[in-house]
Write a protein that holds these residues in place. Structure first.
Motif, PDB file in Angstrom:
ATOM      1  N   ALA A  28       7.191  75.099  56.530  1.00  0.00           N
ATOM      2  CA  ALA A  28       8.036  73.986  56.080  1.00  0.00           C
ATOM      3  C   ALA A  28       8.052  72.881  57.127  1.00  0.00           C
ATOM      4  O   ALA A  28       8.308  71.718  56.816  1.00  0.00           O
ATOM      5  CB  ALA A  28       9.449  74.474  55.785  1.00  0.00           C
ATOM      6  N   ALA A  91       6.915  61.028  54.889  1.00  0.00           N
ATOM      7  CA  ALA A  91       8.076  60.932  53.995  1.00  0.00           C
ATOM      8  C   ALA A  91       9.169  60.046  54.594  1.00  0.00           C
ATOM      9  O   ALA A  91       9.800  59.249  53.897  1.00  0.00           O
ATOM     10  CB  ALA A  91       8.620  62.335  53.716  1.00  0.00           C
ATOM     11  N   THR A  92       9.387  60.187  55.896  1.00  0.00           N
ATOM     12  CA  THR A  92      10.443  59.410  56.561  1.00  0.00           C
ATOM     13  C   THR A  92      10.201  57.913  56.386  1.00  0.00           C
ATOM     14  O   THR A  92      11.116  57.161  56.010  1.00  0.00           O
ATOM     15  CB  THR A  92      10.476  59.754  58.065  1.00  0.00           C
ATOM     16  OG1 THR A  92      10.684  61.169  58.188  1.00  0.00           O
ATOM     17  CG2 THR A  92      11.573  59.005  58.788  1.00  0.00           C
ATOM     18  N   HIS A 121      17.652  66.389  53.843  1.00  0.00           N
ATOM     19  CA  HIS A 121      17.091  66.274  55.194  1.00  0.00           C
ATOM     20  C   HIS A 121      17.584  64.942  55.767  1.00  0.00           C
ATOM     21  O   HIS A 121      17.817  63.991  55.011  1.00  0.00           O
ATOM     22  CB  HIS A 121      15.565  66.272  55.044  1.00  0.00           C
ATOM     23  CG  HIS A 121      14.783  66.273  56.316  1.00  0.00           C
ATOM     24  ND1 HIS A 121      14.596  65.148  57.071  1.00  0.00           N
ATOM     25  CD2 HIS A 121      14.102  67.266  56.950  1.00  0.00           C
ATOM     26  CE1 HIS A 121      13.834  65.437  58.116  1.00  0.00           C
ATOM     27  NE2 HIS A 121      13.521  66.723  58.068  1.00  0.00           N
ATOM     28  N   ALA A 123      16.037  62.636  56.902  1.00  0.00           N
ATOM     29  CA  ALA A 123      15.165  61.527  56.465  1.00  0.00           C
ATOM     30  C   ALA A 123      15.689  60.851  55.205  1.00  0.00           C
ATOM     31  O   ALA A 123      15.433  59.672  54.973  1.00  0.00           O
ATOM     32  CB  ALA A 123      13.747  62.051  56.216  1.00  0.00           C
ATOM     33  N   THR A 169      16.480  65.322  47.266  1.00  0.00           N
ATOM     34  CA  THR A 169      15.313  66.134  47.591  1.00  0.00           C
ATOM     35  C   THR A 169      14.852  66.875  46.327  1.00  0.00           C
ATOM     36  O   THR A 169      15.666  67.177  45.453  1.00  0.00           O
ATOM     37  CB  THR A 169      15.661  67.154  48.694  1.00  0.00           C
ATOM     38  OG1 THR A 169      14.466  67.880  49.000  1.00  0.00           O
ATOM     39  CG2 THR A 169      16.735  68.138  48.288  1.00  0.00           C
ATOM     40  N   HIS A 171      13.261  69.745  46.810  1.00  0.00           N
ATOM     41  CA  HIS A 171      13.128  71.138  47.271  1.00  0.00           C
ATOM     42  C   HIS A 171      13.756  71.182  48.657  1.00  0.00           C
ATOM     43  O   HIS A 171      13.251  70.538  49.580  1.00  0.00           O
ATOM     44  CB  HIS A 171      11.628  71.468  47.319  1.00  0.00           C
ATOM     45  CG  HIS A 171      11.290  72.875  47.681  1.00  0.00           C
ATOM     46  ND1 HIS A 171      10.005  73.347  47.649  1.00  0.00           N
ATOM     47  CD2 HIS A 171      12.046  73.922  48.086  1.00  0.00           C
ATOM     48  CE1 HIS A 171       9.980  74.610  48.022  1.00  0.00           C
ATOM     49  NE2 HIS A 171      11.209  74.982  48.301  1.00  0.00           N
ATOM     50  N   ASN A 173      14.711  71.903  52.320  1.00  0.00           N
ATOM     51  CA  ASN A 173      13.982  72.480  53.458  1.00  0.00           C
ATOM     52  C   ASN A 173      14.819  73.512  54.214  1.00  0.00           C
ATOM     53  O   ASN A 173      14.359  74.082  55.188  1.00  0.00           O
ATOM     54  CB  ASN A 173      13.524  71.385  54.430  1.00  0.00           C
ATOM     55  CG  ASN A 173      14.680  70.715  55.137  1.00  0.00           C
ATOM     56  OD1 ASN A 173      15.636  70.299  54.496  1.00  0.00           O
ATOM     57  ND2 ASN A 173      14.634  70.625  56.453  1.00  0.00           N
ATOM     58  N   ASP A 196      12.703  62.892  47.309  1.00  0.00           N
ATOM     59  CA  ASP A 196      12.079  63.298  48.563  1.00  0.00           C
ATOM     60  C   ASP A 196      11.252  64.549  48.255  1.00  0.00           C
ATOM     61  O   ASP A 196      11.794  65.641  48.084  1.00  0.00           O
ATOM     62  CB  ASP A 196      13.177  63.588  49.593  1.00  0.00           C
ATOM     63  CG  ASP A 196      12.613  64.196  50.867  1.00  0.00           C
ATOM     64  OD1 ASP A 196      11.393  64.390  50.946  1.00  0.00           O
ATOM     65  OD2 ASP A 196      13.414  64.477  51.778  1.00  0.00           O
ATOM     66  N   ALA A 198       8.943  65.951  50.185  1.00  0.00           N
ATOM     67  CA  ALA A 198       8.281  66.485  51.384  1.00  0.00           C
ATOM     68  C   ALA A 198       8.007  67.988  51.266  1.00  0.00           C
ATOM     69  O   ALA A 198       6.956  68.469  51.685  1.00  0.00           O
ATOM     70  CB  ALA A 198       9.113  66.185  52.629  1.00  0.00           C
ATOM     71  N   GLN A 199       8.951  68.736  50.682  1.00  0.00           N
ATOM     72  CA  GLN A 199       8.743  70.183  50.541  1.00  0.00           C
ATOM     73  C   GLN A 199       8.207  70.561  49.162  1.00  0.00           C
ATOM     74  O   GLN A 199       7.553  71.595  49.017  1.00  0.00           O
ATOM     75  CB  GLN A 199      10.062  70.943  50.790  1.00  0.00           C
ATOM     76  CG  GLN A 199      10.610  70.790  52.199  1.00  0.00           C
ATOM     77  CD  GLN A 199       9.704  71.375  53.281  1.00  0.00           C
ATOM     78  OE1 GLN A 199       8.811  72.178  53.018  1.00  0.00           O
ATOM     79  NE2 GLN A 199       9.931  70.964  54.503  1.00  0.00           N
ATOM     80  N   SER A 219       4.701  63.934  52.683  1.00  0.00           N
ATOM     81  CA  SER A 219       3.928  63.875  53.930  1.00  0.00           C
ATOM     82  C   SER A 219       2.670  64.724  53.812  1.00  0.00           C
ATOM     83  O   SER A 219       2.736  65.855  53.320  1.00  0.00           O
ATOM     84  CB  SER A 219       4.760  64.440  55.089  1.00  0.00           C
ATOM     85  OG  SER A 219       5.913  63.669  55.288  1.00  0.00           O
ATOM     86  N   HIS A 221       1.002  66.186  56.257  1.00  0.00           N
ATOM     87  CA  HIS A 221       0.877  67.305  57.203  1.00  0.00           C
ATOM     88  C   HIS A 221       1.523  68.585  56.695  1.00  0.00           C
ATOM     89  O   HIS A 221       1.286  69.654  57.251  1.00  0.00           O
ATOM     90  CB  HIS A 221       1.449  66.919  58.571  1.00  0.00           C
ATOM     91  CG  HIS A 221       2.941  66.771  58.588  1.00  0.00           C
ATOM     92  ND1 HIS A 221       3.774  67.791  58.956  1.00  0.00           N
ATOM     93  CD2 HIS A 221       3.748  65.726  58.284  1.00  0.00           C
ATOM     94  CE1 HIS A 221       5.037  67.368  58.886  1.00  0.00           C
ATOM     95  NE2 HIS A 221       5.040  66.119  58.476  1.00  0.00           N
ATOM     96  N   LYS A 222       2.338  68.494  55.647  1.00  0.00           N
ATOM     97  CA  LYS A 222       2.960  69.710  55.097  1.00  0.00           C
ATOM     98  C   LYS A 222       2.120  70.296  53.961  1.00  0.00           C
ATOM     99  O   LYS A 222       2.537  71.220  53.282  1.00  0.00           O
ATOM    100  CB  LYS A 222       4.369  69.399  54.589  1.00  0.00           C
ATOM    101  CG  LYS A 222       5.353  69.040  55.711  1.00  0.00           C
ATOM    102  CD  LYS A 222       6.752  68.903  55.179  1.00  0.00           C
ATOM    103  CE  LYS A 222       7.684  68.174  56.111  1.00  0.00           C
ATOM    104  NZ  LYS A 222       8.081  68.948  57.282  1.00  0.00           N
TER     105      LYS A 222
END
Ligand SMILES: Cc1ncc(COP(=O)(O)O)c(C=O)c1O
Length: 412
Positions: A28, A91-92, A121, A123, A169, A171, A173, A196, A198-199, A219, A221-222
């Protein structure tokens, strides 16, 4: 279909940590990178790298083609138009862009209400909270219950605030809860809906049109991609009337000493030199995920989450958070009675080679809210978080669970 992962693609997993096989359960936070994605990025850097959208030479046009191909891959993945896909640093930045641009274009004004959830989060909290101080819009929250869960009843109650914007969100985190976005859209049919992702996006193929999303951020990188690159999806008609967030090169049409006109979307939101190889790398990561199949990935992660919850539930000294039902995916937060989460994470790492996260997970208000439902003698305002992804196995879960039993014994 079962997920067919080649472990050769993830050489990091073959490395020893403190003399133990690495068990990576911090997905995560960020995922490992498949070797084929990294190799393709090296090839790109060597054979096709230049700045994009500017020069007419061959390398520049190769780089531009690769960059725009990545945009098309993302657009296809989300069922969006390529003009609705903006590359960000993550995401931020995506959320900061949305809040600032909505304000500058007068879509979000003094007196409006933005509805967030208590499961966000930082963010998706801090940009709204801080800018509300300068611009006078109000913020309301969908409340979490004592397990940190957003129920449909709580979501419905949010209606009383008559929000202009709902930003939630997809999902959590911390709790691993996947939020019922269809329901959120139904309840707030007239609001601008920001998600959001991100997750969520690393685990699930979303159709932004079907879901009726106005904005979605995530993002790279996730989801096996490089760091420093992310995506903002925005609904075309909104993006067209929105003032850009960053100003500079490439986002303009005409510039005089007095006036500026902007490039068309999405370029008016991509000022300056972008993370070119990052964007291209995100495209390769998406190819990798698509080849494995999102349905198989989702099933694998769901099975593993179920197993993780099942095994942790057998430990009477462990307190679990989140819904613990079918809406609970990939992320499991817990505490060990009498042992601080940082100590748990440290011992798991040092003695068993298990990488987990401990702390507030950039969601301080949510983690503090978990204190309401705790049975621990001393709630530490933080949790241990294990999060699984496509290359994790049941053996990984077993190593962590056995480690927890031993460490509980050692700590008495
Ligand atoms: C739910 C959620 N939103 C936003 C973010 C921020 O992502 P990034 O740091 O990549 O911008 C994260 C990162 O952990 C997250 O988990």
């Amino acid at each position: 279909m079962p997920l067919r992962v080649s472990f050769d693609d993830f050489p990091t997993l073959g490395k020893k940590v403190n003399g133990k096989r690495l068990v990576y359960l911090d997905n995560a936070a960020t995922t490992l990178k498949p070797k084929p994605v990294l190799e393709k990025m090296v090839d790109f850097y060597i054979g096709s790298y230049s700045n994009v959208h500017r020069a007419v030479h061959t390398l520049a046009s190769r780089a531009t083609v690769a960059y725009e191909e990545a945009r098309m891959k993302v657009a296809k993945f989300l069922n969006a138009d390529p003009s609705e896909v903006i590359f960000t640093s993550g995401a931020t930045m995506g959320i900061n862009l949305v809040v600032n641009s909505l304000l500058r274009s007068g879509i979000l004004r003094e007196g409006d209400v933005v509805l967030l959830s208590q499961a966000e989060h930082h963010a998706n909290l801090v940009p709204w909270i801080r800018l509300s101080k300068f611009h006078g819009f109000g913020i309301a929250y969908i409340e979490v219950n004592e397990k940190g869960v957003l129920t449909e009843e709580a979501i419905l109650r949010g209606k009383e605030y008559k929000p202009k914007i709902v930003s939630v969100t997809g999902h959590s985190n911390v709790t691993g809860q996947v939020i019922p976005l269809e329901f959120v859209r139904e309840v707030f049919e007239d609001a601008i809906l920001v998600v959001d992702g991100a997750q969520l996006v690393p685990h699930k193929r979303l159709d932004v049109k079907d879901l009726g999303l106005d904005f979605l951020v995530f993002s790279g990188h996730k989801m096996l991609g490089p760091t420093g690159v992310g995506v903002l999806y925005g609904r075309k008609d909104l993006l067209e009337v929105m003032e850009p967030f960053l100003y500079g090169g490439e986002m303009i049409d005409k510039v005089s000493f007095e006036e500026v006109t902007f490039n068309e979307i999405p370029y008016k939101f991509e000022a300056g030199t972008q993370n070119i190889a990052g964007v291209v790398g995100l495209g390769y990561a998406l190819d990798y995920l698509e080849a494995l199949g999102f349905d198989s990935l989702e099933e694998h992660v769901r099975d593993l989450t179920e197993y993780l919850i099942e095994e942790l539930s057998k430990l009477e000294f462990v307190e679990l958070y989140g819904p613990l039902d079918h809406s609970h995916v990939s992320i499991v937060s817990f505490n060990v009675e009498g042992i601080h989460p940082h100590d748990v994470a440290h011992v798991l790492d040092q003695e068993f080679g298990v990488a987990v996260r401990s702390g507030h997970h950039c969601a301080q208000p949510l983690v503090r809210a978990l204190a309401r439902g705790t049975k621990l003698s001393n709630f530490p305002n933080s949790t241990v978080r294990a999060s699984v992804y496509l290359y994790n196995t049941k053996e990984d879960v077993d190593v962590m669970v056995e480690g927890l039993k031993k460490l509980k014994g050692w700590f008495g």
